[in-house]
Design a protein around this motif. Structure first.
Motif, PDB file in Angstrom:
ATOM      1  N   LEU A   1      -8.523 -36.857  19.223  1.00 46.34           N
ATOM      2  CA  LEU A   1      -7.120 -36.497  19.459  1.00 46.34           C
ATOM      3  C   LEU A   1      -6.325 -37.700  19.949  1.00 46.34           C
ATOM      4  CD1 LEU A   1      -6.533 -33.053  21.214  1.00 46.34           C
ATOM      5  CD2 LEU A   1      -6.111 -33.745  18.863  1.00 46.34           C
TER       6      LEU A   1
ATOM      7  N   LEU B   1       1.433 -35.117  19.058  1.00 44.13           N
ATOM      8  CA  LEU B   1       0.664 -34.241  18.168  1.00 44.13           C
ATOM      9  C   LEU B   1       1.566 -33.294  17.385  1.00 44.13           C
ATOM     10  CD1 LEU B   1      -2.482 -33.344  20.313  1.00 44.13           C
ATOM     11  CD2 LEU B   1      -2.338 -34.913  18.371  1.00 44.13           C
TER      12      LEU B   1
ATOM     13  N   ASN C   1       2.338 -34.942  14.305  1.00 41.84           N
ATOM     14  CA  ASN C   1       1.159 -34.932  13.423  1.00 41.84           C
ATOM     15  C   ASN C   1       0.923 -33.566  12.787  1.00 41.84           C
ATOM     16  OD1 ASN C   1       0.396 -37.596  13.867  1.00 41.84           O
ATOM     17  ND2 ASN C   1      -0.649 -37.070  15.765  1.00 41.84           N
ATOM     18  N   VAL C   2       1.040 -32.531  13.602  1.00 38.48           N
ATOM     19  CA  VAL C   2       0.781 -31.183  13.081  1.00 38.48           C
ATOM     20  C   VAL C   2       1.826 -30.846  12.014  1.00 38.48           C
ATOM     21  CG1 VAL C   2       0.701 -28.721  13.643  1.00 38.48           C
ATOM     22  CG2 VAL C   2      -0.381 -30.380  15.175  1.00 38.48           C
TER      23      VAL C   2
ATOM     24  N   SER D   1      -1.085 -34.075   9.350  1.00 35.80           N
ATOM     25  CA  SER D   1      -2.135 -35.062   9.573  1.00 35.80           C
ATOM     26  C   SER D   1      -3.081 -34.640  10.700  1.00 35.80           C
ATOM     27  CB  SER D   1      -1.541 -36.448   9.852  1.00 35.80           C
ATOM     28  OG  SER D   1      -0.720 -36.385  10.989  1.00 35.80           O
ATOM     29  N   VAL D   2      -2.648 -33.671  11.500  1.00 38.73           N
ATOM     30  CA  VAL D   2      -3.543 -33.060  12.476  1.00 38.73           C
ATOM     31  C   VAL D   2      -3.466 -31.551  12.285  1.00 38.73           C
ATOM     32  CG1 VAL D   2      -3.814 -32.487  14.924  1.00 38.73           C
ATOM     33  CG2 VAL D   2      -3.519 -34.869  14.234  1.00 38.73           C
TER      34      VAL D   2
ATOM     35  N   ALA E   1      -5.437 -39.958  17.249  1.00 41.16           N
ATOM     36  CA  ALA E   1      -4.320 -39.437  16.467  1.00 41.16           C
ATOM     37  C   ALA E   1      -3.006 -39.685  17.192  1.00 41.16           C
ATOM     38  CB  ALA E   1      -4.498 -37.942  16.197  1.00 41.16           C
TER      39      ALA E   1
ATOM     40  N   LYS F   1     -10.850 -35.768   8.682  1.00 42.09           N
ATOM     41  CA  LYS F   1     -10.525 -36.111  10.068  1.00 42.09           C
ATOM     42  C   LYS F   1      -9.350 -35.342  10.652  1.00 42.09           C
ATOM     43  CE  LYS F   1      -9.720 -40.270  11.374  1.00 42.09           C
ATOM     44  NZ  LYS F   1      -9.367 -41.678  11.401  1.00 42.09           N
ATOM     45  N   ARG F   2      -8.568 -34.753   9.765  1.00 45.22           N
ATOM     46  CA  ARG F   2      -7.391 -34.020  10.247  1.00 45.22           C
ATOM     47  C   ARG F   2      -7.762 -32.844  11.142  1.00 45.22           C
ATOM     48  NH1 ARG F   2      -4.015 -32.604   4.938  1.00 45.22           N
ATOM     49  NH2 ARG F   2      -5.982 -32.666   3.838  1.00 45.22           N
TER      50      ARG F   2
ATOM     51  N   ALA G   1      -8.827 -30.929  14.015  1.00 48.07           N
ATOM     52  CA  ALA G   1      -8.853 -31.329  15.422  1.00 48.07           C
ATOM     53  C   ALA G   1      -8.976 -30.120  16.342  1.00 48.07           C
ATOM     54  CB  ALA G   1      -7.563 -32.091  15.753  1.00 48.07           C
TER      55      ALA G   1
END
Ligand SMILES: Nc1nc2c(ncn2[C@@H]2O[C@H](COP(=O)(O)OP(=O)(O)OP(=O)(O)O)[C@@H](O)[C@H]2O)c(=O)[nH]1
Ligand SMILES: [Mg+2]
Length: 694
Positions: A211, A241, A244-245, A249-250, A214, A156-157, A159
């Motif tokens: 997105l 984000l 997350n990045v 995790s993204v 997230a 799922k990461r 994106a």
């Protein structure tokens, strides 16, 4: 170029499968940001990164090049790495300086072994990353298929931040999933805004939804808002984000074309907006004060005293010698006096540079986190830490994979040996995965590298840069010879020709000593002075001379016990020379009687491959006389196969393993022991030796 503050610097490694389009992408990023007035092309051999003659000739990258670009308030130091597995040492060097990575994927080829390797590297070093799907101008490029492949591997990461727009089957623009705006590319890296076309909506909705999820997961407040059907502003989305990045995790996915310069600015925006500056929250850079062993978080803190890490060395007769550094704390001024604790040397600088490809640009200073270069630091090598004598600091060295492919090498022109070894010495300073070994026992010099191509490139570089030629050939396997049985021999060496004669007479026992590590042991139990004591050393010398080249096939002899127990002498004619000769003959005659055998080196081999390949690998190892001793699952769907295998059988294994696994496997081995070679191998070794001697 202006001096950039730590927060405004991005150090980004460009990773990916060989030939996927990294150098072309870097070239586009440099052109779009005004570094060059004309975009270089691989085909024309005029890119900034691939400046080396060998790179131009072969049309692929061999070295990591630094290409700094400036965009708005930021500077991005791009580290263009080679994709071919043989040059993986360069990837380690780049990642020792990178804080983020762009993993490039060819949109037509999709995810390849090099893509997965790049991901593994980022995981290993904890580096936040984005994917860039290039080659989108190819009509067979399939962006959503690549996204699917990535999702299958990394979940799922993955994106998509951008989705491609195609018009008349041609790639003409992208839709930004974060801002919900469209772009139409107009050439030369430029673009104009456009509406989001209807046919993208189908892909856009689920991507946007993922997105937003997230974003919602980054805080309770956002979660509530998300469930209440509220919206996020673009800034809120970007800020969330970014976290997350940075955590990994993204992982954003974007697309474009390096050669057409499509999607380039969007990628640069993503680098500065989402990839971290050198100051990263979750990765600490620890240095140790060698005087007190006290550890410090140096963390690119400009208030701390200066320290820098040498991540790469360039030694080139045309360009010169440069130590490439990343400033880890404080700042570096061009007139600084720097100290290398590892080498205990202090040097006053007069200039500091940044490199862009082969061009050195002088700088007045460099801030923490920036990448620069210092010329002519002859005592400093890759992995060293530079600091101040009053505040010495040492940062752990990074490791590169050890090389296991090797060939024997010789200077083509006799008399060039010294030149060759000096040139190789210089190349090894540049290239940590290149090694030489002088195998005296087998009278051969060996060159170790990461694969056949690596060795081949080394040969060309020696020729082009250092004007010396070497010839590679198959290495001699370090077989050994020993005996299995106890025998007794008597050998008299006697010559009576004219004046002074020669007389030496020995009775000796030869038997296995049980110690295959030592060539021979010598003993005596002579009674009544049959052989006078003063000749014992000569007898031993005779044995010592003999074990260097065994009687079977000329390989070193090991594990022999020789006992002198009787003999006779002549008061006038006996000499050390005569006893030595007698002992040599005794050895030779005894050896053939004593059930001699050839021993072969056995190595313990570890092969790591994705689970699906284990069957093929084991089958192949069996064919190569390997004994599989165990299979250990490692994390991430790979298996380690441990086997004992004769060294002679894994000659060329790197090519072998690559073709069996498409480059997804790795291996390492270490010497284990010597074992008696099977009869057919012994026969072949003897026959080969006879042929060589003819
Ligand atoms: N059509 C098209 N061709 C591309 C694109 N990017 C790269 N190429 C071509 O692909 C080939 C390889 O490109 P490189 O940029 O050298 O690839 P690389 O990833 O740097 O290769 P290595 O350094 O060897 O790993 C060259 O012939 C490029 O012209 C692209 O976006 N579109
Ligand atoms: Mg390249």
């Amino acid at each position: 170029m202006k001096v950039y503050k730590t927060q405004d610097i991005r150090n980004v490694a460009i990773l990916g499968h060989g030939g996927c389009g990294k150098t072309s992408l870097v070239e586009a990023m440099a052109h779009v940001t005004g570094v060059t007035t004309r975009q270089g092309r691989i085909e024309d051999g005029n890119t900034i990164s691939d400046y080396d003659k060998e790179e131009i000739r072969r049309k692929f990258s061999i070295n990591t090049s630094v290409v700094p670009i400036e965009w708005k308030f930021w500077k991005i130091n791009l580290l263009d790495t080679p994709g071919y597995l043989d040059f993986v040492g360069e990837v380690d060097e780049a990642l020792a300086a990178a804080d983020g990575a762009i993993i490039v994927i060819n949109g037509k080829a999709g995810v390849e072994a090099g893509t997965e390797k790049a991901w593994e590297y980022c995981e290993k070093y904890g580096i936040p990353r984005v994917f860039f799907v290039t080659n989108m101008d190819d009509e067979h490029a399939d962006y959503m298929k690549v996204v699917e492949q990535l999702r299958e591997l990394y979940g799922k990461r993955i994106a998509p931040f951008h989705l491609p727009i195609r018009e008349d089957h041609k790639f003409t623009g992208v839709v930004n999933v974060v801002t919900l705006k469209g772009r139409r590319f107009t050439g030369d890296g430029k673009w104009e805004e456009r509406e989001v076309p209807d046919d993208v909506q189908g892909d856009l909705e689920p991507c946007r939804e993922a997105l937003m999820e997230a974003v919602a997961e980054t805080s309770e407040e956002y979660m509530e808002r998300y469930f209440d059907g509220g919206e996020f502003t673009v800034d809120e989305i970007i800020d969330a984000l970014r976290v997350n990045v940075n955590e990994g995790s993204v992982v954003p996915v974007q697309c474009g074309s390096g050669t057409l310069e499509y999607g380039i600015e969007g990628l640069i925006e993503t680098c500065v907006e989402f990839l971290p500056s050198p100051i990263r929250d979750h990765i600490k850079i620890i240095g140790k004060d060698p005087r007190t062993d006290k550890e410090h978080n140096v963390d690119y803190d400009s208030r701390r005293p200066f320290s820098a890490y040498v991540f790469k060395t360039i030694v080139d007769p045309f360009i010169g010698r440069y130590s490439l550094i990343k400033v880890c704390s404080g700042e570096l001024k061009s007139d600084a006096v720097i100290y290398n604790y590892d080498k205990d040397t202090e040097e006053k600088l007069s200039r500091i540079y940044i490199l862009r490809g082969k061009e050195a640009i002088e700088m007045p200073e460099l801030k923490a986190g920036d990448i620069g270069a210092i010329a002519k630091l002859s005592n400093t090598s890759t992995g060293d830490t530079l600091s101040l004598k009053a505040d010495p600091l040492v940062i752990d060295k990074f490791e590169v994979e050890a090389p296991y492919t090797y060939m024997r090498y010789e200077a083509i022109n006799k008399g060039d040996e010294d030149k060759v070894s000096q040139a190789l010495q210089k190349m090894m300073e540049e290239d940590l995965t290149l090694r030489v070994f002088n195998d005296k026992e087998n009278h051969q010099a060996l060159l170790y590298g990461m694969g056949d191509q690596h060795l081949d490139v080394t040969v060309s570089m020696l020729e082009a840069k250092y004007k010396v030629g070497i010839k590679l050939s198959k290495p001699r396997v370090p077989y050994r010879e020993t005996i299995r049985k106890k025998v007794t021999v008597r050998e008299k060496y006697k010559k009576q020709s004219g004046g002074h004669g020669q007389y030496g007479d020995v009775a000796m026992e030869f038997e296995p000593s049980g110690d295959l590590e030592t060539p021979y042991v010598f003993a005596e139990r002579v009674v009544g002075g049959a052989v006078p004591k003063n000749y014992f050393p000569a007898v031993e010398k005779g044995i010592q001379d003999s074990v260097g080249r065994g009687p079977m096939a000329g390989y070193p002899v090991v594990g022999v016990k020789a006992t002198l127990f009787d003999g006779s002498y002549h008061p006038v004619d006996s000499s050390e020379m005569a006893f030595k000769t007698a002992a040599r003959q005794a050895f030779k005659n005894a050896f053939v009687e004593a059930n001699p055998v050839i021993l072969e080196p056995i190595v313990s081999l570890s092969v790591v491959v994705p689970d699906g390949y284990t069957g093929d690998i084991m089958g192949d190892l069996n064919k190569k006389r390997g004994r599989v001793l165990g299979m250990n699952p490692t994390d991430k769907g790979k298996t380690e196969i441990v086997a004992d295998i004769p060294l002679s059988e894994i000659y060329g294994y790197s090519t072998n393993l690559r073709s069996m696994t498409g480059g997804r496997g790795s291996y390492a081995y270490s010497f284990s022991r010597y074992e008696q070679a099977p009869a057919d191998v012994q026969e072949r070794v003897i026959a080969d030796n006879e042929k060589a001697e003819q």
